[in-house]
Enzyme design. Structure first.
Site, short mmCIF file in Angstrom:
data_model
loop_
_atom_site.label_atom_id
_atom_site.label_comp_id
_atom_site.label_asym_id
_atom_site.label_seq_id
_atom_site.Cartn_x
_atom_site.Cartn_y
_atom_site.Cartn_z
N VAL A 107 0.84 -1.20 0.00
CA VAL A 107 0.00 0.00 0.00
C VAL A 107 0.87 1.25 0.00
O VAL A 107 0.41 2.34 0.33
CB VAL A 107 -0.96 -0.02 1.22
CG1 VAL A 107 -1.93 -1.18 1.13
CG2 VAL A 107 -0.20 -0.07 2.55
N SER A 151 4.85 -13.88 1.19
CA SER A 151 4.78 -15.22 1.81
C SER A 151 3.67 -16.05 1.20
O SER A 151 3.57 -17.25 1.46
CB SER A 151 4.55 -15.08 3.32
OG SER A 151 3.34 -14.39 3.56
N HIS A 195 -4.67 -4.34 -2.28
CA HIS A 195 -4.97 -4.12 -0.86
C HIS A 195 -5.15 -2.63 -0.55
O HIS A 195 -5.07 -2.23 0.62
CB HIS A 195 -3.87 -4.73 0.03
CG HIS A 195 -3.92 -6.23 0.05
ND1 HIS A 195 -2.95 -7.01 0.64
CD2 HIS A 195 -4.84 -7.10 -0.45
CE1 HIS A 195 -3.26 -8.29 0.49
NE2 HIS A 195 -4.39 -8.38 -0.16
N CYS A 215 -19.52 9.30 5.61
CA CYS A 215 -20.02 9.66 4.27
C CYS A 215 -19.21 8.93 3.21
O CYS A 215 -18.42 8.04 3.52
CB CYS A 215 -20.01 11.18 4.07
SG CYS A 215 -18.39 11.91 3.76
N CYS A 232 -17.44 16.01 5.94
CA CYS A 232 -18.45 15.96 7.01
C CYS A 232 -17.85 16.04 8.42
O CYS A 232 -18.59 16.12 9.39
CB CYS A 232 -19.30 14.69 6.87
SG CYS A 232 -18.45 13.19 7.37
P1 OAD Z 1 4.81 -11.15 4.43
O1 OAD Z 1 5.42 -10.42 5.58
O2 OAD Z 1 3.81 -12.21 4.73
O3 OAD Z 1 5.95 -11.83 3.54
C1 OAD Z 1 7.06 -11.09 3.12
C2 OAD Z 1 7.96 -12.02 2.31
O4 OAD Z 1 9.03 -11.22 1.79
C3 OAD Z 1 8.60 -13.16 3.12
O5 OAD Z 1 8.46 -14.39 2.41
C4 OAD Z 1 10.08 -12.73 3.21
O6 OAD Z 1 10.96 -13.85 3.26
C5 OAD Z 1 10.22 -11.97 1.90
N1 OAD Z 1 11.36 -11.03 1.81
C6 OAD Z 1 11.96 -10.34 2.80
N2 OAD Z 1 12.98 -9.59 2.29
C7 OAD Z 1 13.01 -9.81 0.96
C8 OAD Z 1 13.80 -9.35 -0.12
N3 OAD Z 1 14.83 -8.49 0.08
N4 OAD Z 1 13.57 -9.81 -1.38
C9 OAD Z 1 12.54 -10.69 -1.60
N5 OAD Z 1 11.74 -11.15 -0.62
C10 OAD Z 1 11.96 -10.72 0.64
O7 OAD Z 1 4.20 -10.03 3.45
P2 OAD Z 1 3.08 -10.19 2.32
O8 OAD Z 1 3.13 -11.52 1.66
O9 OAD Z 1 3.19 -8.97 1.48
O10 OAD Z 1 -2.27 -7.17 4.08
O11 OAD Z 1 1.77 -10.11 3.20
C11 OAD Z 1 0.52 -10.18 2.56
C12 OAD Z 1 -0.48 -9.30 3.28
O12 OAD Z 1 -0.51 -9.64 4.67
C13 OAD Z 1 -0.13 -7.82 3.29
O13 OAD Z 1 -0.51 -7.16 2.09
C14 OAD Z 1 -0.90 -7.31 4.46
C15 OAD Z 1 -0.78 -8.45 5.45
O14 OAD Z 1 -1.95 -8.70 6.13
C16 OAD Z 1 -2.86 -6.01 4.32
O15 OAD Z 1 -2.33 -5.09 4.86
C17 OAD Z 1 -4.27 -5.94 3.86
#
Ligand code: OAD
Length: 239
Positions: free
Chosen positions: A98, A187, A114, A125, A148
């Protein structure tokens, strides 16, 4: 999944590249991940409450603690080499982040499934606009609706809320029509984003995960490229 590898296959082999990105791609811009040993939920487990719709409006202050200022901080740090690399190769980007960094990097059509921490929504509103336009009334640290006067919240999608239908449809269309699908720095634990790799695989794309932590990203993936997205994508864009 077959074997792990250090490099992506040559770009010239593909006509349509789609990248699904997650928090890992923005670590180099100073933002954190959610899960894992350095993740937000490990360091500060209480903030998970900010991410569930069932706690609104009681968690609005916490939401601003988590997302207020994130967009500006990210823009100040600027997009990372990995964001720039995806823009340079013309990848269609679907992001769970985001922070707005794909747009700043030049992926102007990046699909933010997201939502965006740069926007805010009124609790009462229909006002929905740039977060910086939400005024802080004197003595009230919480941003308020310029129309509002009610409290506003960051326009991010919480657990228990639906994704924007048009954004999700565009993401599904992109996944189903690409020939290379990259999952970068995610992840893969959150649906419906996690359903896009299986969709791409079923439609015939090569499906690859890029992550520094070696592991099995699941049956949708042909391979994992184990490494920092910054190195892997920057080298690939230059090759
Ligand atoms: P996660 O924190 O679940 O996963 C982050 C991933 O990035 C992990 O697998 C790390 O190993 C990897 N990582 C870390 N450093 C890295 C690098 N330099 N290069 C490549 N990979 C790296 O984050 P998301 O999968 O984005 O939702 O999480 C999904 C959603 O969970 C988010 O969008 C958020 C959360 O709830 C909302 O906010 C709605």
């Amino acid at each position: 999944m077959s074997t792990a590898g250090e490099r992506l296959p040559p770009r010239a082999q593909f006509d349509r590249i789609v990248a699904l990105t997650g928090a890992g791609i923005s670590v180099a811009a100073g933002l954190g991940t959610f899960r894992g040993p350095d993740g937000l939920w490990t360091i500060a487990p209480d903030v998970e409450r900010a991410m569930h719709a069932q706690y609104v409006p009681g968690n609005v202050d916490l939401m601003w603690q988590v997302w207020g200022g994130m967009h500006e901080r990210a823009q100040e740090a600027g997009p990372t080499p990995a964001h720039r690399a995806l823009a340079a190769v013309g990848a269609e980007v679907i992001t769970q982040n985001v922070d707005g960094l794909h747009h700043t990097a030049g992926s102007v059509d990046a699909i933010e499934i997201h939502g965006s921490a740069g926007r805010a929504r009124c609790l009462l509103c229909t006002w929905d606009g740039p977060a910086v336009e939400a005024a802080r009334a004197s003595g009230d640290p919480r941003p308020r609706c310029p129309r509002c006067g009610e409290l506003v919240r960051p326009a991010v999608v919480l657990f228990g809320e639906s994704l924007d239908e048009a954004a999700l449809a565009a993401a599904r269309r992109a996944a189903a029509t690409c020939d290379l699908f990259l999952a970068v720095g995610t992840s893969g634990r959150v649906a419906p984003a996690s359903w896009l790799a299986p969709l791409a695989r079923a439609a015939g794309a090569m499906v690859i995960n890029i992550d520094p932590v070696s592991g099995d990203p699941g049956p949708a993936f042909h391979r994992q490229v184990t490494g920092d997205a910054q190195r892997v994508l920057a080298e690939w864009a230059e090759s």
